[in-house]
Design an enzyme around this catalytic site. Structure first.
Site, mmCIF file in Angstrom:
data_model
loop_
_atom_site.group_PDB
_atom_site.id
_atom_site.type_symbol
_atom_site.label_atom_id
_atom_site.label_comp_id
_atom_site.label_asym_id
_atom_site.label_seq_id
_atom_site.Cartn_x
_atom_site.Cartn_y
_atom_site.Cartn_z
ATOM 1 N N LYS A 8 0.830 -1.204 0.000
ATOM 2 C CA LYS A 8 0.000 0.000 0.000
ATOM 3 C C LYS A 8 0.863 1.252 0.000
ATOM 4 C CE LYS A 8 -1.203 2.412 3.304
ATOM 5 N NZ LYS A 8 -1.619 2.971 4.620
ATOM 6 N N ASP A 27 -6.110 1.093 0.971
ATOM 7 C CA ASP A 27 -6.202 1.146 2.432
ATOM 8 C C ASP A 27 -7.625 0.754 2.819
ATOM 9 O OD1 ASP A 27 -7.773 3.320 1.778
ATOM 10 O OD2 ASP A 27 -6.669 4.752 3.004
#
Length: 219
Positions: free
Chosen positions: A121, A139
């Site tokens: 991420k 996320d």
């Protein structure tokens, strides 16, 4: 509404209403954004923006951070979540930058994930925000909102969500779509109870269609 149509409406709406969406983390260079994103894991951007000014004053670049210790870094970030681990990650990340990348933040996801504290991420955030690569950082907001809108289906992991979004979004919108999803999830499509009554995109939202429209059909 078919998935293809949802994607079209999603891009159409946000391109018109939030064409300049960007991260709410404060930074002035790739190094600062990398530090801020590492710190932001399971913590609010607001809190990180309160911490980073003094942190960056003390550690303005990778060499200064690499020369420090986790104990010293901890004193600057004690108010964020998991400060002990993050302090270790930051120092380790800076040392790795110096040892393998001449102190520069790499742009490839494959290189970024080699850094301590940097998962996929975070790597995608840096690749897309700093280098404008078509990378999709997933996320909790992106995961939740893309599923509720119906942009993803049966995607049970962040990687599965990432792959579906990258597959269906126009390539030139992938980087900014990350911010569209995050901001919508942060302020409207919140976790516990989405604010459907004030949401401007219910007309193509699968969650709204399923929960609030009589006779709704599923894709």
């Amino acid at each position: 509404m078919l998935k293809k149509e949802r994607y079209q409406e999603f891009v159409k709406y946000f391109s018109a209403h939030n064409p300049d969406a960007q991260t709410e983390l404060n930074y002035s260079n790739p190094y600062e954004l990398l530090v801020a994103v590492i710190l932001s894991a399971q913590c609010t951007d607001k809190r990180i923006n309160q911490v980073t000014p003094t942190l960056f004053e003390r550690f303005p670049d990778a060499p200064s951070l690499a020369a420090s210790t986790p104990d010293e870094v901890f004193t600057y970030i004690r108010s964020v979540s998991y400060p002990n681990n993050k302090a270790k990650h930051l120092v380790g990340m800076a040392k790795k930058l110096m040892a393998e990348f001449h102190g520069d933040v790499p742009e490839r996801v494959e290189d970024l994930i080699k850094l301590p504290g940097v998962g996929r991420k975070t790597a995608n955030v840096i690749s897309s925000v700093v280098y404008n690569k078509p990378a999709m950082a997933v996320d909790t907001h992106v995961f939740r909102v893309s599923n509720r809108l119906g942009l993803t289906s049966r995607a049970t992991t962040p990687l599965a969500v990432e792959k579906q979004l990258v597959k269906y979004l126009p390539k030139d919108t992938i980087a900014i779509a990350h911010h569209w999803l995050i901001l919508h999830g942060r302020y409207i499509c919140i976790a516990r109870r989405p604010k459907c009554e004030e949401c401007p995109i219910t007309y193509f939202c699968k969650y709204f269609e399923t929960h609030y429209t009589k006779g709704a059909t599923k894709d």
